[in-house]
Scaffold this motif. Structure first.
Motif, PDB file in Angstrom:
ATOM      1  N   SER A 184       0.830  -1.218   0.000  1.00  0.00           N
ATOM      2  CA  SER A 184       0.000   0.000   0.000  1.00  0.00           C
ATOM      3  C   SER A 184       0.857   1.258   0.000  1.00  0.00           C
ATOM      4  CB  SER A 184      -0.931   0.011   1.218  1.00  0.00           C
ATOM      5  OG  SER A 184      -1.831  -1.064   1.156  1.00  0.00           O
ATOM      6  N   VAL A 185       1.993   1.195   0.683  1.00  0.00           N
ATOM      7  CA  VAL A 185       2.907   2.346   0.686  1.00  0.00           C
ATOM      8  C   VAL A 185       3.474   2.528  -0.724  1.00  0.00           C
ATOM      9  CG1 VAL A 185       4.984   3.359   1.702  1.00  0.00           C
ATOM     10  CG2 VAL A 185       3.467   1.971   3.123  1.00  0.00           C
ATOM     11  N   TYR A 186       3.818   1.397  -1.370  1.00  0.00           N
ATOM     12  CA  TYR A 186       4.357   1.459  -2.738  1.00  0.00           C
ATOM     13  C   TYR A 186       3.323   1.987  -3.739  1.00  0.00           C
ATOM     14  CZ  TYR A 186       8.827  -0.753  -1.733  1.00  0.00           C
ATOM     15  OH  TYR A 186      10.098  -1.015  -1.276  1.00  0.00           O
ATOM     16  N   ASN A 187       2.049   1.912  -3.413  1.00  0.00           N
ATOM     17  CA  ASN A 187       1.022   2.482  -4.300  1.00  0.00           C
ATOM     18  C   ASN A 187       1.197   3.996  -4.440  1.00  0.00           C
ATOM     19  OD1 ASN A 187      -0.268   0.080  -4.892  1.00  0.00           O
ATOM     20  ND2 ASN A 187      -1.738   0.282  -3.207  1.00  0.00           N
ATOM     21  N   TYR A 188       1.727   4.610  -3.385  1.00  0.00           N
ATOM     22  CA  TYR A 188       1.906   6.065  -3.390  1.00  0.00           C
ATOM     23  C   TYR A 188       3.345   6.492  -3.659  1.00  0.00           C
ATOM     24  CZ  TYR A 188      -2.761   6.249  -1.382  1.00  0.00           C
ATOM     25  OH  TYR A 188      -4.107   6.120  -1.171  1.00  0.00           O
ATOM     26  N   PHE A 189       4.298   5.670  -3.237  1.00  0.00           N
ATOM     27  CA  PHE A 189       5.714   6.017  -3.352  1.00  0.00           C
ATOM     28  C   PHE A 189       6.463   4.829  -3.948  1.00  0.00           C
ATOM     29  CE2 PHE A 189       3.865   8.269   0.224  1.00  0.00           C
ATOM     30  CZ  PHE A 189       4.079   9.579  -0.168  1.00  0.00           C
ATOM     31  N   TYR A 190       7.060   5.003  -5.117  1.00  0.00           N
ATOM     32  CA  TYR A 190       7.675   3.900  -5.849  1.00  0.00           C
ATOM     33  C   TYR A 190       8.997   3.425  -5.262  1.00  0.00           C
ATOM     34  CZ  TYR A 190      10.482   7.584  -7.981  1.00  0.00           C
ATOM     35  OH  TYR A 190      11.319   8.640  -8.175  1.00  0.00           O
ATOM     36  N   SER A 191       9.594   4.231  -4.365  1.00  0.00           N
ATOM     37  CA  SER A 191      10.878   3.840  -3.770  1.00  0.00           C
ATOM     38  C   SER A 191      11.047   4.517  -2.423  1.00  0.00           C
ATOM     39  CB  SER A 191      12.042   4.253  -4.680  1.00  0.00           C
ATOM     40  OG  SER A 191      12.167   5.668  -4.695  1.00  0.00           O
ATOM     41  N   LYS A 192      12.043   4.059  -1.683  1.00  0.00           N
ATOM     42  CA  LYS A 192      12.356   4.673  -0.391  1.00  0.00           C
ATOM     43  C   LYS A 192      12.742   6.139  -0.597  1.00  0.00           C
ATOM     44  CE  LYS A 192      15.524   4.551   3.513  1.00  0.00           C
ATOM     45  NZ  LYS A 192      16.728   3.970   4.083  1.00  0.00           N
ATOM     46  N   ASP A 193      13.550   6.408  -1.626  1.00  0.00           N
ATOM     47  CA  ASP A 193      13.944   7.796  -1.885  1.00  0.00           C
ATOM     48  C   ASP A 193      12.733   8.674  -2.175  1.00  0.00           C
ATOM     49  OD1 ASP A 193      16.609   7.493  -1.367  1.00  0.00           O
ATOM     50  OD2 ASP A 193      17.271   7.649  -3.452  1.00  0.00           O
ATOM     51  N   ALA A 194      11.767   8.149  -2.928  1.00  0.00           N
ATOM     52  CA  ALA A 194      10.553   8.926  -3.230  1.00  0.00           C
ATOM     53  C   ALA A 194       9.776   9.204  -1.948  1.00  0.00           C
ATOM     54  CB  ALA A 194       9.686   8.193  -4.237  1.00  0.00           C
ATOM     55  N   LEU A 195       9.710   8.223  -1.072  1.00  0.00           N
ATOM     56  CA  LEU A 195       9.029   8.398   0.212  1.00  0.00           C
ATOM     57  C   LEU A 195       9.741   9.443   1.061  1.00  0.00           C
ATOM     58  CD1 LEU A 195       6.889   7.250   2.315  1.00  0.00           C
ATOM     59  CD2 LEU A 195       8.801   5.882   3.166  1.00  0.00           C
ATOM     60  N   ILE A 196      11.056   9.309   1.166  1.00  0.00           N
ATOM     61  CA  ILE A 196      11.831  10.256   1.979  1.00  0.00           C
ATOM     62  C   ILE A 196      11.737  11.661   1.398  1.00  0.00           C
ATOM     63  CG2 ILE A 196      14.158  10.869   2.760  1.00  0.00           C
ATOM     64  CD1 ILE A 196      14.705   7.868   3.064  1.00  0.00           C
ATOM     65  N   MET A 197      11.788  11.767   0.074  1.00  0.00           N
ATOM     66  CA  MET A 197      11.688  13.077  -0.578  1.00  0.00           C
ATOM     67  C   MET A 197      10.363  13.752  -0.218  1.00  0.00           C
ATOM     68  SD  MET A 197      13.426  14.996  -2.682  1.00  0.00           S
ATOM     69  CE  MET A 197      14.437  13.809  -3.494  1.00  0.00           C
ATOM     70  N   ALA A 198       9.278  12.993  -0.305  1.00  0.00           N
ATOM     71  CA  ALA A 198       7.953  13.539   0.026  1.00  0.00           C
ATOM     72  C   ALA A 198       7.886  13.898   1.510  1.00  0.00           C
ATOM     73  CB  ALA A 198       6.874  12.538  -0.342  1.00  0.00           C
ATOM     74  N   ALA A 199       8.493  13.074   2.356  1.00  0.00           N
ATOM     75  CA  ALA A 199       8.496  13.355   3.793  1.00  0.00           C
ATOM     76  C   ALA A 199       9.288  14.618   4.099  1.00  0.00           C
ATOM     77  CB  ALA A 199       9.072  12.160   4.556  1.00  0.00           C
ATOM     78  N   VAL A 200      10.448  14.756   3.444  1.00  0.00           N
ATOM     79  CA  VAL A 200      11.271  15.957   3.639  1.00  0.00           C
ATOM     80  C   VAL A 200      10.490  17.201   3.250  1.00  0.00           C
ATOM     81  CG1 VAL A 200      13.283  17.188   2.691  1.00  0.00           C
ATOM     82  CG2 VAL A 200      13.525  14.837   3.485  1.00  0.00           C
ATOM     83  N   GLU A 201       9.844  17.147   2.098  1.00  0.00           N
ATOM     84  CA  GLU A 201       9.055  18.296   1.656  1.00  0.00           C
ATOM     85  C   GLU A 201       7.922  18.592   2.638  1.00  0.00           C
ATOM     86  OE1 GLU A 201       7.253  20.245  -2.367  1.00  0.00           O
ATOM     87  OE2 GLU A 201       7.636  18.094  -2.372  1.00  0.00           O
ATOM     88  N   SER A 202       7.296  17.546   3.150  1.00  0.00           N
ATOM     89  CA  SER A 202       6.206  17.718   4.102  1.00  0.00           C
ATOM     90  C   SER A 202       6.706  18.344   5.407  1.00  0.00           C
ATOM     91  CB  SER A 202       5.545  16.365   4.372  1.00  0.00           C
ATOM     92  OG  SER A 202       4.389  16.518   5.139  1.00  0.00           O
ATOM     93  N   VAL A 203       7.897  17.930   5.850  1.00  0.00           N
ATOM     94  CA  VAL A 203       8.479  18.521   7.065  1.00  0.00           C
ATOM     95  C   VAL A 203       8.808  19.991   6.825  1.00  0.00           C
ATOM     96  CG1 VAL A 203      10.468  18.497   8.635  1.00  0.00           C
ATOM     97  CG2 VAL A 203       9.319  16.350   8.034  1.00  0.00           C
ATOM     98  N   TRP A 204       9.440  20.300   5.678  1.00  0.00           N
ATOM     99  CA  TRP A 204       9.744  21.702   5.366  1.00  0.00           C
ATOM    100  C   TRP A 204       8.464  22.532   5.369  1.00  0.00           C
ATOM    101  CZ3 TRP A 204      14.117  23.879   6.000  1.00  0.00           C
ATOM    102  CH2 TRP A 204      15.306  23.199   5.759  1.00  0.00           C
ATOM    103  N   HIS A 205       7.421  21.987   4.762  1.00  0.00           N
ATOM    104  CA  HIS A 205       6.142  22.697   4.710  1.00  0.00           C
ATOM    105  C   HIS A 205       5.592  22.900   6.122  1.00  0.00           C
ATOM    106  CE1 HIS A 205       2.482  24.155   2.869  1.00  0.00           C
ATOM    107  NE2 HIS A 205       1.808  23.384   3.695  1.00  0.00           N
ATOM    108  N   SER A 206       5.747  21.898   6.959  1.00  0.00           N
ATOM    109  CA  SER A 206       5.293  21.989   8.344  1.00  0.00           C
ATOM    110  C   SER A 206       6.053  23.081   9.101  1.00  0.00           C
ATOM    111  CB  SER A 206       5.501  20.631   9.025  1.00  0.00           C
ATOM    112  OG  SER A 206       5.171  20.681  10.372  1.00  0.00           O
ATOM    113  N   ILE A 207       7.341  23.191   8.837  1.00  0.00           N
ATOM    114  CA  ILE A 207       8.163  24.197   9.521  1.00  0.00           C
ATOM    115  C   ILE A 207       7.846  25.606   9.016  1.00  0.00           C
ATOM    116  CG2 ILE A 207      10.532  25.059   9.813  1.00  0.00           C
ATOM    117  CD1 ILE A 207      11.429  22.079   9.837  1.00  0.00           C
ATOM    118  N   PHE A 208       7.777  25.769   7.692  1.00  0.00           N
ATOM    119  CA  PHE A 208       7.614  27.098   7.112  1.00  0.00           C
ATOM    120  C   PHE A 208       6.174  27.530   6.932  1.00  0.00           C
ATOM    121  CE2 PHE A 208      12.010  26.403   5.797  1.00  0.00           C
ATOM    122  CZ  PHE A 208      12.557  27.625   6.140  1.00  0.00           C
TER     123      PHE A 208
END
Length: 196
Positions: free
Chosen positions: A52-76
């Motif tokens: 189910s996670v792979y349905n949204y994110f094709y790789s670990k890097d894609a998941l981490i990239m989206a998480a990083v962006e989400s954290v930045w958005h949360s901070i700013f």
């Protein structure tokens, strides 16, 4: 029913949204750091199958990239919340406090996130980070230009407002990476340069 069948039966088969997965990612980053973020940890946190996670994110890097962006958005956040007429130094102190508050929620995020990528992903992560800082820089420039207390005729072709905001932002990012708890020295230096 054996233990494996029971475990699989207990997995949440309801569709989990991308937003829910990103919230789980942010919780993992907050609690354990970015290095602990992986597909299995997220699936476990969301109580869903790994696929189910792979349905949204094709790789670990894609998941981490989206998480990083989400954290930045949360901070700013999305929009500036600074009062009209704020001085340049007040603005810089407010942004520093806002980001430091984010680093309390997401410890070591500034120093760790770019190290968790490989190849092109590392460059893309860096671009995301600088994208958020670029929006801060644009706002810095607007606030600097609107600050009526700045020395008259301070800026020139050789020392432009853009050059100054670049210099300030570079030092600002350095303080964050070094995990400094205060930006007082930087603010004191800015005051000496731009105010009479």
């Amino acid at each position: 029913m054996n233990n494996v069948q029971f475990k699989e039966a207990c997995i949440n088969t309801a569709a989990t949204s991308k937003e829910e997965i990103l919230e789980a990612c942010k919780a993992i980053v907050s609690e354990k750091g970015l290095a602990a973020l992986n597909m299995r940890a997220v699936a476990k946190r969301c109580n869903i199958a790994l696929g189910s996670v792979y349905n949204y994110f094709y790789s670990k890097d894609a998941l981490i990239m989206a998480a990083v962006e989400s954290v930045w958005h949360s901070i700013f956040g999305t929009a500036s919340k600074y009062k009209p007429g704020i001085s340049f130094t007040e603005y810089m102190e407010a942004v520093f406090k806002k980001i430091k508050k984010g680093t309390v929620k997401y410890p070591d995020f500034f120093t760790a996130h770019s190290m968790n990528f490989t190849g092109n992903s590392k460059e893309e992560a860096r671009k995301k980070m600088y994208g958020y800082f670029s929006s801060v820089k644009r706002e810095m420039l607007c606030i600097l230009q609107a600050d009526t207390a700045v020395k008259k005729n301070l800026f020139s072709k050789d020392f432009s407002e853009e050059d100054f905001t670049d210099l300030v932002l570079t030092n600002f990012i350095g303080l964050l990476i070094l995990q400094k708890q205060s930006c007082a020295v930087l603010i004191a230096g800015i005051r000496k340069i731009i105010y009479p």
